[in-house]
Design a protein around this motif. Structure first.
Motif, PDB file in Angstrom:
ATOM      1  N   ALA A   1      30.476  38.680  53.232  1.00 38.46           N
ATOM      2  CA  ALA A   1      31.697  38.245  52.336  1.00 38.46           C
ATOM      3  C   ALA A   1      31.553  38.772  51.061  1.00 38.46           C
ATOM      4  CB  ALA A   1      31.856  36.825  52.577  1.00 38.46           C
ATOM      5  N   ARG A   2      32.722  39.309  50.419  1.00 38.40           N
ATOM      6  CA  ARG A   2      32.860  39.647  49.132  1.00 38.40           C
ATOM      7  C   ARG A   2      33.727  38.603  48.302  1.00 38.40           C
ATOM      8  NH1 ARG A   2      34.676  45.364  46.887  1.00 38.40           N
ATOM      9  NH2 ARG A   2      36.575  44.576  47.825  1.00 38.40           N
ATOM     10  N   ARG A   3      34.937  38.273  49.129  1.00 41.88           N
ATOM     11  CA  ARG A   3      35.985  37.220  48.510  1.00 41.88           C
ATOM     12  C   ARG A   3      36.076  35.992  49.490  1.00 41.88           C
ATOM     13  NH1 ARG A   3      38.683  41.979  46.120  1.00 41.88           N
ATOM     14  NH2 ARG A   3      39.792  42.231  48.146  1.00 41.88           N
ATOM     15  N   ILE A   4      36.114  35.001  48.839  1.00 40.71           N
ATOM     16  CA  ILE A   4      36.020  33.695  49.701  1.00 40.71           C
ATOM     17  C   ILE A   4      37.311  32.771  49.213  1.00 40.71           C
ATOM     18  CG2 ILE A   4      34.744  31.488  50.566  1.00 40.71           C
ATOM     19  CD1 ILE A   4      32.151  33.013  50.174  1.00 40.71           C
ATOM     20  N   LEU A   5      37.990  32.476  50.244  1.00 39.03           N
ATOM     21  CA  LEU A   5      39.214  31.489  49.900  1.00 39.03           C
ATOM     22  C   LEU A   5      38.877  29.990  50.319  1.00 39.03           C
ATOM     23  CD1 LEU A   5      42.172  30.827  48.882  1.00 39.03           C
ATOM     24  CD2 LEU A   5      42.980  31.350  51.068  1.00 39.03           C
TER      25      LEU A   5
ATOM     26  N   THR B   1      46.498  41.006  53.707  1.00 39.57           N
ATOM     27  CA  THR B   1      46.020  40.291  54.817  1.00 39.57           C
ATOM     28  C   THR B   1      44.543  40.288  54.785  1.00 39.57           C
ATOM     29  OG1 THR B   1      46.285  41.931  56.391  1.00 39.57           O
ATOM     30  CG2 THR B   1      48.009  40.526  56.114  1.00 39.57           C
ATOM     31  N   GLY B   2      43.750  41.410  54.155  1.00 39.92           N
ATOM     32  CA  GLY B   2      42.559  41.466  54.378  1.00 39.92           C
ATOM     33  C   GLY B   2      41.619  41.206  53.045  1.00 39.92           C
ATOM     34  N   PHE B   3      42.795  40.592  52.118  1.00 43.50           N
ATOM     35  CA  PHE B   3      41.961  40.459  50.734  1.00 43.50           C
ATOM     36  C   PHE B   3      40.647  39.416  50.853  1.00 43.50           C
ATOM     37  CE2 PHE B   3      41.935  38.206  46.503  1.00 43.50           C
ATOM     38  CZ  PHE B   3      41.630  39.377  45.835  1.00 43.50           C
TER      39      PHE B   3
ATOM     40  N   ASP C   1      43.332  37.903  57.513  1.00 41.26           N
ATOM     41  CA  ASP C   1      42.514  38.353  58.760  1.00 41.26           C
ATOM     42  C   ASP C   1      41.333  38.227  58.057  1.00 41.26           C
ATOM     43  OD1 ASP C   1      41.158  39.802  60.549  1.00 41.26           O
ATOM     44  OD2 ASP C   1      41.532  41.614  59.716  1.00 41.26           O
ATOM     45  N   ALA C   2      40.614  37.075  58.107  1.00 39.39           N
ATOM     46  CA  ALA C   2      39.428  36.705  57.611  1.00 39.39           C
ATOM     47  C   ALA C   2      38.618  36.005  58.522  1.00 39.39           C
ATOM     48  CB  ALA C   2      39.399  35.803  56.278  1.00 39.39           C
TER      49      ALA C   2
ATOM     50  N   ASP D   1      45.980  41.484  38.363  1.00 40.69           N
ATOM     51  CA  ASP D   1      44.957  42.385  38.843  1.00 40.69           C
ATOM     52  C   ASP D   1      43.474  42.208  38.546  1.00 40.69           C
ATOM     53  OD1 ASP D   1      47.011  43.650  40.089  1.00 40.69           O
ATOM     54  OD2 ASP D   1      47.130  45.187  38.962  1.00 40.69           O
ATOM     55  N   ASP D   2      43.377  41.593  36.966  1.00 39.08           N
ATOM     56  CA  ASP D   2      42.130  41.417  36.719  1.00 39.08           C
ATOM     57  C   ASP D   2      41.139  40.273  37.278  1.00 39.08           C
ATOM     58  OD1 ASP D   2      39.828  41.842  34.878  1.00 39.08           O
ATOM     59  OD2 ASP D   2      40.551  39.959  33.621  1.00 39.08           O
ATOM     60  N   ASP D   3      42.226  38.950  37.305  1.00 42.19           N
ATOM     61  CA  ASP D   3      41.530  37.991  38.205  1.00 42.19           C
ATOM     62  C   ASP D   3      41.069  38.399  39.810  1.00 42.19           C
ATOM     63  OD1 ASP D   3      41.365  35.913  36.322  1.00 42.19           O
ATOM     64  OD2 ASP D   3      43.605  35.251  36.361  1.00 42.19           O
ATOM     65  N   ARG D   4      42.015  39.157  40.398  1.00 43.53           N
ATOM     66  CA  ARG D   4      41.879  39.562  41.742  1.00 43.53           C
ATOM     67  C   ARG D   4      40.575  40.326  41.633  1.00 43.53           C
ATOM     68  NH1 ARG D   4      46.686  40.572  45.220  1.00 43.53           N
ATOM     69  NH2 ARG D   4      48.259  39.023  44.365  1.00 43.53           N
TER      70      ARG D   4
END
Length: 314
Positions: free
Chosen positions: A69-73, A132-134, A159-160, A107-110
């Motif tokens: 994982a690189r980004r987690i919600l 969808t794959g963010f 898609d996570a 964009d910076d926060d993302r």
């Protein structure tokens, strides 16, 4: 990139300082094993007070460390729970940049953040602004029945890998919830019940003890016809039509905010409630009011009774 940089979970130990109890370690291990078997979803059923958030954070740390994982919600039910989760991530995963989603992010926060926290309603308003794959992993706190009905689009859209967390006992979890997280009915990925937490030696939790306190008004209602002369004089000073004050017990609970009753409730808590570590004040307590108006009345009565505390204490 994940295929090239993935590390086996055996090379990334679970951080026992965050979640080191046996059932916590087992829950994290079972989720990781499930993901290694190419399943995409998992469901954890852990009793309230057994550390669901800490399990989630230790799981995030392991997934990040393994390159899965690189980004987690992290999704929460309410803003107060989101605030608690944010504080927990700060405490137990301080090196991973995090951000709260209240609307669309720039964009910076993302780009710079790894952990994203949001309430379900807030995410529903802006999820389509993300690819969808963010997110690589979606963790759903308090994943009870309403998720399937009201917020299911979130789980279909992204898609996570998805992990559901709930404190609802196994037998009460809706079949749809099991299905949403890829589990057979009544068979979550891992579970640790309230009874197991209480029966463990030493116990992790204690059973609730009920102390019932009531007043004559709550038992019998508020009736002008049955009041003493002193009480009648009091109500005549407050009401234009005192003789119309004839409420039975059910009405009293719904319609009447009797100051004396509020005073007794708060004094009982302050004098007899479980104490904090200093032994001088009640420990962290929650008072359930009938509605917002009642809650404000309780706060005002508390301030008048305990002006030395007042403010942030209540």
């Amino acid at each position: 990139q994940q295929r090239a940089t993935r590390r086996p979970f055996t090379a990334v130990p679970i951080n026992a300082a965050t979640a080191g109890r046996m059932y916590q370690l087992e829950a994290i291990q079972r989720v990781c094993e499930r993901f290694e078997q190419n399943h995409r979803r998992a469901l954890l059923v852990l009793a309230t007070g057994t550390g669901k958030t800490r399990v989630a954070i230790a799981l995030c740390e392991r997934l990040l460390g393994a390159g899965m994982a690189r980004r987690i919600l992290f999704l929460c039910d309410r803003r107060e729970l989101r605030k608690q989760a944010l504080n927990a991530f700060k405490a137990y995963l301080p090196d991973e940049p995090r951000v709260v989603i209240d609307g669309d992010l720039d964009d910076d926060d993302r780009a710079k953040n790894r952990v994203f926290l949001a309430t379900y309603p807030a995410m529903m308003k802006c999820y389509a602004a993300f690819e969808t794959g963010f997110f690589d992993v979606l963790i759903a706190d308090e994943s009870h029945r309403s998720i399937y009905n009201r917020y299911r689009d979130l789980f279909v859209y992204f898609d996570a890998r998805q992990v559901g967390l709930t404190a609802t006992p196994v037998k009460f979890v809706e079949r749809n919830t099991y299905r949403l997280f890829g589990c057979e009915d009544k068979l979550p990925t891992a579970a640790f019940s309230l009874d197991e937490a209480i029966e463990h030696q030493p116990p992790y939790l204690v059973p609730p003890a009920v102390v019932k306190v009531d007043t004559k008004f709550l038992r019998e209602g508020v009736r002008y016809s049955q009041m003493t002369e002193v009480q009648r004089a009091q109500i005549e000073a407050d009401q234009e039509d005192p003789e119309a004050v004839e409420y039975d017990a059910a009405d009293t609970d719904r319609k009447v905010y009797n100051r004396d009753t509020q005073v007794r409730i708060l004094r009982n808590l302050m004098e007899h409630g479980l104490r904090d570590a200093t032994g001088t004040l009640p420990g962290k307590s929650i008072v359930f009011a009938r509605n917002h108006t009642h809650a404000k009345i309780l706060e005002e009565v508390f301030r008048s009774l305990y002006p030395d505390l007042g403010g942030p204490f209540c």
